[in-house]
Design a protein around this motif. Structure first.
Motif, PDB file in Angstrom:
ATOM      1  N   PRO A  38       0.826  -1.214   0.000  1.00  0.00           N
ATOM      2  CA  PRO A  38       0.000   0.000   0.000  1.00  0.00           C
ATOM      3  C   PRO A  38       0.857   1.260   0.000  1.00  0.00           C
ATOM      4  N   PRO A  39       0.297   2.373  -0.396  1.00  0.00           N
ATOM      5  CA  PRO A  39       1.048   3.628  -0.406  1.00  0.00           C
ATOM      6  C   PRO A  39       1.438   4.048   1.019  1.00  0.00           C
ATOM      7  N   ALA A  40       2.402   4.944   1.095  1.00  0.00           N
ATOM      8  CA  ALA A  40       2.951   5.368   2.389  1.00  0.00           C
ATOM      9  C   ALA A  40       1.895   6.001   3.284  1.00  0.00           C
ATOM     10  N   ARG A  41       0.996   6.754   2.709  1.00  0.00           N
ATOM     11  CA  ARG A  41      -0.055   7.422   3.512  1.00  0.00           C
ATOM     12  C   ARG A  41      -0.954   6.402   4.185  1.00  0.00           C
ATOM     13  N   THR A  42      -1.260   5.328   3.485  1.00  0.00           N
ATOM     14  CA  THR A  42      -2.103   4.281   4.051  1.00  0.00           C
ATOM     15  C   THR A  42      -1.397   3.593   5.216  1.00  0.00           C
ATOM     16  N   ILE A  43      -0.115   3.319   5.033  1.00  0.00           N
ATOM     17  CA  ILE A  43       0.655   2.690   6.108  1.00  0.00           C
ATOM     18  C   ILE A  43       0.711   3.611   7.329  1.00  0.00           C
ATOM     19  N   LEU A  44       0.930   4.892   7.086  1.00  0.00           N
ATOM     20  CA  LEU A  44       0.984   5.860   8.185  1.00  0.00           C
ATOM     21  C   LEU A  44      -0.349   5.918   8.922  1.00  0.00           C
ATOM     22  N   ASP A  45      -1.445   5.949   8.178  1.00  0.00           N
ATOM     23  CA  ASP A  45      -2.771   5.974   8.812  1.00  0.00           C
ATOM     24  C   ASP A  45      -3.017   4.713   9.631  1.00  0.00           C
ATOM     25  N   GLU A  46      -2.605   3.575   9.117  1.00  0.00           N
ATOM     26  CA  GLU A  46      -2.798   2.316   9.847  1.00  0.00           C
ATOM     27  C   GLU A  46      -1.967   2.288  11.131  1.00  0.00           C
ATOM     28  N   ARG A  47      -0.749   2.756  11.062  1.00  0.00           N
ATOM     29  CA  ARG A  47       0.102   2.782  12.253  1.00  0.00           C
ATOM     30  C   ARG A  47      -0.482   3.725  13.310  1.00  0.00           C
ATOM     31  N   TYR A  48      -1.026   4.845  12.869  1.00  0.00           N
ATOM     32  CA  TYR A  48      -1.648   5.790  13.798  1.00  0.00           C
ATOM     33  C   TYR A  48      -2.899   5.177  14.421  1.00  0.00           C
ATOM     34  N   ALA A  49      -3.683   4.481  13.618  1.00  0.00           N
ATOM     35  CA  ALA A  49      -4.905   3.850  14.115  1.00  0.00           C
ATOM     36  C   ALA A  49      -4.587   2.739  15.113  1.00  0.00           C
ATOM     37  N   ARG A  50      -3.512   2.028  14.931  1.00  0.00           N
ATOM     38  CA  ARG A  50      -3.128   0.954  15.855  1.00  0.00           C
ATOM     39  C   ARG A  50      -2.477   1.505  17.119  1.00  0.00           C
ATOM     40  N   GLY A  51      -2.103   2.770  17.106  1.00  0.00           N
ATOM     41  CA  GLY A  51      -1.479   3.374  18.280  1.00  0.00           C
ATOM     42  C   GLY A  51       0.031   3.214  18.312  1.00  0.00           C
ATOM     43  N   GLU A  52       0.627   2.849  17.207  1.00  0.00           N
ATOM     44  CA  GLU A  52       2.077   2.672  17.152  1.00  0.00           C
ATOM     45  C   GLU A  52       2.816   4.009  17.190  1.00  0.00           C
ATOM     46  N   ILE A  53       2.174   5.066  16.693  1.00  0.00           N
ATOM     47  CA  ILE A  53       2.782   6.400  16.707  1.00  0.00           C
ATOM     48  C   ILE A  53       1.796   7.370  17.344  1.00  0.00           C
ATOM     49  N   ASP A  54       2.339   8.429  17.940  1.00  0.00           N
ATOM     50  CA  ASP A  54       1.465   9.406  18.593  1.00  0.00           C
ATOM     51  C   ASP A  54       1.066  10.512  17.602  1.00  0.00           C
ATOM     52  N   ASP A  55       0.283  11.488  18.109  1.00  0.00           N
ATOM     53  CA  ASP A  55      -0.243  12.569  17.260  1.00  0.00           C
ATOM     54  C   ASP A  55       0.874  13.402  16.645  1.00  0.00           C
ATOM     55  N   GLU A  56       1.855  13.733  17.451  1.00  0.00           N
ATOM     56  CA  GLU A  56       2.943  14.589  16.983  1.00  0.00           C
ATOM     57  C   GLU A  56       3.734  13.917  15.852  1.00  0.00           C
ATOM     58  N   GLU A  57       4.091  12.645  16.037  1.00  0.00           N
ATOM     59  CA  GLU A  57       4.848  11.936  15.005  1.00  0.00           C
ATOM     60  C   GLU A  57       4.001  11.730  13.744  1.00  0.00           C
ATOM     61  N   TYR A  58       2.698  11.466  13.946  1.00  0.00           N
ATOM     62  CA  TYR A  58       1.799  11.304  12.796  1.00  0.00           C
ATOM     63  C   TYR A  58       1.763  12.573  11.966  1.00  0.00           C
ATOM     64  N   ARG A  59       1.609  13.735  12.590  1.00  0.00           N
ATOM     65  CA  ARG A  59       1.536  15.005  11.852  1.00  0.00           C
ATOM     66  C   ARG A  59       2.862  15.320  11.168  1.00  0.00           C
ATOM     67  N   ARG A  60       3.975  15.044  11.863  1.00  0.00           N
ATOM     68  CA  ARG A  60       5.290  15.307  11.286  1.00  0.00           C
ATOM     69  C   ARG A  60       5.537  14.442  10.033  1.00  0.00           C
ATOM     70  N   ARG A  61       5.252  13.163  10.145  1.00  0.00           N
ATOM     71  CA  ARG A  61       5.470  12.260   8.986  1.00  0.00           C
ATOM     72  C   ARG A  61       4.480  12.543   7.872  1.00  0.00           C
ATOM     73  N   LYS A  62       3.281  12.908   8.236  1.00  0.00           N
ATOM     74  CA  LYS A  62       2.284  13.232   7.204  1.00  0.00           C
ATOM     75  C   LYS A  62       2.723  14.468   6.418  1.00  0.00           C
ATOM     76  N   GLY A  63       3.366  15.423   7.088  1.00  0.00           N
ATOM     77  CA  GLY A  63       3.862  16.620   6.407  1.00  0.00           C
ATOM     78  C   GLY A  63       5.045  16.328   5.486  1.00  0.00           C
ATOM     79  N   GLU A  64       5.785  15.279   5.782  1.00  0.00           N
ATOM     80  CA  GLU A  64       6.942  14.920   4.942  1.00  0.00           C
ATOM     81  C   GLU A  64       6.547  14.124   3.694  1.00  0.00           C
ATOM     82  N   LEU A  65       5.359  13.559   3.690  1.00  0.00           N
ATOM     83  CA  LEU A  65       4.933  12.758   2.528  1.00  0.00           C
ATOM     84  C   LEU A  65       4.593  13.662   1.343  1.00  0.00           C
ATOM     85  N   PRO A  66       4.815  13.185   0.155  1.00  0.00           N
ATOM     86  CA  PRO A  66       4.485  14.008  -1.050  1.00  0.00           C
ATOM     87  C   PRO A  66       2.990  14.142  -1.263  1.00  0.00           C
TER      88      PRO A  66
END
Length: 100
Positions: A72-100
């Motif tokens: 799956p694309p990177a955004r989908t993986i990031l959303d899944e990791r956030y939904a599972r609780g593997e990353i917090d809000d701050e890391e989710y927003r930071r990585r989401k901003g780095e994605l194209p």
């Protein structure tokens, strides 16, 4: 030996006389068939083009392949990791901003 000569050459002499008189021979006018060669070449190219189109359009997987189609694309993986609780809000927003 003399009796074989007319049988062997008689046909070509008769054909030559018939053509000289304007009567068509068994082969007809050879120039009338000269159009067949370009027509055969064009027909052959059309058949080859059709076959190439069929092969490229109807092969399994489509015409465009991706290196990892099951990934799956990177955004989908990031959303899944956030939904599972593997990353917090701050890391989710930071990585989401780095994605194209």
């Amino acid at each position: 030996m003399e009796s074989a000569w007319p049988a062997r050459f008689g046909l070509s002499v008769c054909a030559g006389l018939a053509t000289a008189r304007g009567v068509s021979t068994m082969m007809g006018d050879a120039m009338g068939w000269m159009w067949i060669w370009p027509a055969m070449i064009v027909f052959g190219l059309l058949v080859l083009g059709f076959l190439a189109l069929v092969v490229t359009q109807y092969r399994p997987g489509g015409a465009v392949t991706t290196p990892h189609p099951d990934r799956p694309p990177a955004r989908t993986i990031l959303d899944e990791r956030y939904a599972r609780g593997e990353i917090d809000d701050e890391e989710y927003r930071r990585r989401k901003g780095e994605l194209p």
